[in-house]
Scaffold this active site. Structure first.
Site, PDB file in Angstrom:
ATOM      1  N   TYR A  56       1.645 -17.447 -62.664  1.00 57.21           N
ATOM      2  CA  TYR A  56       2.735 -16.514 -62.371  1.00 57.21           C
ATOM      3  C   TYR A  56       4.070 -17.247 -62.387  1.00 57.21           C
ATOM      4  CZ  TYR A  56      -1.063 -13.484 -60.716  1.00 57.21           C
ATOM      5  OH  TYR A  56      -2.209 -12.738 -60.617  1.00 57.21           O
ATOM      6  N   SER A 205      -3.702  -4.432 -59.173  1.00 60.60           N
ATOM      7  CA  SER A 205      -3.107  -3.237 -59.789  1.00 60.60           C
ATOM      8  C   SER A 205      -3.735  -1.951 -59.274  1.00 60.60           C
ATOM      9  CB  SER A 205      -3.222  -3.305 -61.320  1.00 60.60           C
ATOM     10  OG  SER A 205      -2.518  -4.411 -61.834  1.00 60.60           O
ATOM     11  N   PRO A 206      -3.877  -1.794 -57.948  1.00 60.23           N
ATOM     12  CA  PRO A 206      -4.481  -0.564 -57.424  1.00 60.23           C
ATOM     13  C   PRO A 206      -3.604   0.670 -57.627  1.00 60.23           C
ATOM     14  CG  PRO A 206      -3.573  -1.865 -55.630  1.00 60.23           C
ATOM     15  CD  PRO A 206      -3.469  -2.711 -56.871  1.00 60.23           C
ATOM     16  N   GLY A 208      -2.092   1.157 -60.609  1.00 59.22           N
ATOM     17  CA  GLY A 208      -1.925   1.301 -62.059  1.00 59.22           C
ATOM     18  C   GLY A 208      -0.629   0.714 -62.560  1.00 59.22           C
ATOM     19  N   ARG A 209      -0.232  -0.436 -62.001  1.00 61.14           N
ATOM     20  CA  ARG A 209       1.041  -1.089 -62.341  1.00 61.14           C
ATOM     21  C   ARG A 209       2.230  -0.154 -62.111  1.00 61.14           C
ATOM     22  NH1 ARG A 209      -2.828  -3.328 -65.452  1.00 61.14           N
ATOM     23  NH2 ARG A 209      -2.919  -5.603 -65.309  1.00 61.14           N
ATOM     24  N   GLY A 210       2.109   0.647 -61.075  1.00 62.25           N
ATOM     25  CA  GLY A 210       3.203   1.527 -60.689  1.00 62.25           C
ATOM     26  C   GLY A 210       3.093   2.936 -61.226  1.00 62.25           C
ATOM     27  N   PHE A 211       2.221   3.158 -62.228  1.00 66.96           N
ATOM     28  CA  PHE A 211       2.126   4.490 -62.834  1.00 66.96           C
ATOM     29  C   PHE A 211       1.677   5.526 -61.810  1.00 66.96           C
ATOM     30  CE2 PHE A 211       1.236   7.871 -65.672  1.00 66.96           C
ATOM     31  CZ  PHE A 211       1.795   7.571 -66.897  1.00 66.96           C
TER      32      PHE A 211
END
Length: 337
Positions: A56, A205-206, A208-211
């Site tokens: 990262y 990513s719970p 959905g990467r912000g979706f």
């Protein structure tokens, strides 16, 4: 914040962790002062399980956490990091993965230096190296436990067969992989293997990467360097379709007086009841107010009807969950990873 025991190894962590990647890289420009504020607020809220990796920001994220940890008691944080990804030294582009013992020892020592600590609480292999048997990699990781540099071992982005082979060499505390209302493929074989072996599951990513928050359902407002531009689920055509799947999420959130993000996180947290294993999500954020909102999701209880309404979403999502990768990188990940 209640604690959860990850698997059968005895590692106690808060019921929700913090994915730290975005504090340094990946999702547009990072504000150093705000990043430190997020870490301070996380401690206040009891979110003491922090996830990073040497990949990262090519070490920058570990350095950030090391800076913060220099001013607090080390035992206040359960610190997880990962090794294994390799990069082109000139361009910074990912080139593959290494899991040979010499590389693992060097990577661990480098992470310890950047983090400014004498031990890593949970050390993951970021992605298996196809040229090295996973038993050999985990054997080298076990030597780090014996040396006192690492306390517990984890694995990330792997399949159920690899997990079984690794667990036969040394107990694995946790598997880190993607799991959300958008991504449920692991429920077929990897989740049952974790439950059988007594391995905890740490979903990244719970949201959905912000979706799934409803705020980032296109790339229009994202900065040019935001990695979501490369994710097929965010492409214009796929995003239009995927937005249409969020209606039950918004309806449940409105009925409960909470946010869609809180419903999505509650769904992940409740996987432990459904599948009989410990589940600790690590949503990431760059803002203290979103951190506070995420923690409040622990108080959201979803009914059987709610779960039934949300269940079809994953089967209808369009677009790959991985970014556009060259074949040699894509081949590193098994089908059930």
């Amino acid at each position: 914040m209640r604690d959860v025991i990850l698997g059968s190894t005895g590692l106690a962590v808060p019921a929700m962790g913090l994915g730290c990647m975005g504090l340094s890289s990946g999702y547009g420009p990072a504000d150093h002062g705000e990043s430190l504020a997020v870490l301070r607020r996380a401690l206040d809220l009891g979110v003491r399980f922090w996830d990073t990796a040497d990949a990262y920001g090519r070490g920058a994220n570990e350095t950030l956490l090391g800076e913060f940890l220099s001013g607090v008691r080390r035992d206040e944080v359960v610190l997880a990091t990962k090794f294994g990804a390799t990069f082109d030294p000139d361009t910074g582009a990912p080139t593959g993965a290494r899991g040979d013992p010499d590389f693992i020892r060097q990577a661990c020592d480098a992470s310890l230096r950047r983090l400014g600590t004498e031990h890593i609480d949970l050390y993951y292999q970021h992605v298996p190296d196809p040229s090295v048997p996973i038993e050999e990699s985990v054997g080298a990781m076990a030597e780090l436990v014996a040396a006192g540099k690492v306390r517990y071992l984890g694995l990330s982005n792997l399949g159920s067969g690899q997990l079984r082979a690794a667990h036969g060499v040394h107990p694995i505390a946790a598997v880190q992989t993607e799991w959300s209302l958008f991504t449920r493929h692991i429920e077929e074989s990897l989740v049952p293997a974790c439950a059988e072996l007594g391995v905890g599951l740490v979903p990244y990513s719970p949201l959905g990467r912000g979706f799934l928050t409803g705020q980032y359902t296109s790339t229009d407002a994202l900065s040019a360097d935001d990695l979501r531009h490369s994710y097929p689920r965010f492409s214009a055509e796929n995003a239009r379709h995927n937005r249409s799947l969020l209606e039950p999420l918004h309806e449940i959130a409105a009925a409960k007086g909470v946010t869609p993000a809180q419903v999505a996180l509650a769904w992940v947290c409740q996987r432990s009841r459904t599948h009989g294993l410990s589940v600790v999500p690590i949503p990431g954020t760059k803002r203290t107010e979103r951190l506070e909102s995420n923690v409040a999701a622990l108080d959201v209880d979803l009914t059987g009807d709610d779960l039934a309404a949300l269940a079809p979403i994953a089967d209808q999502v369009t677009g790959d969950r991985f970014p556009d990768l060259p074949p040699e990188l894509r081949s590193l990940l098994p089908a059930d990873a």
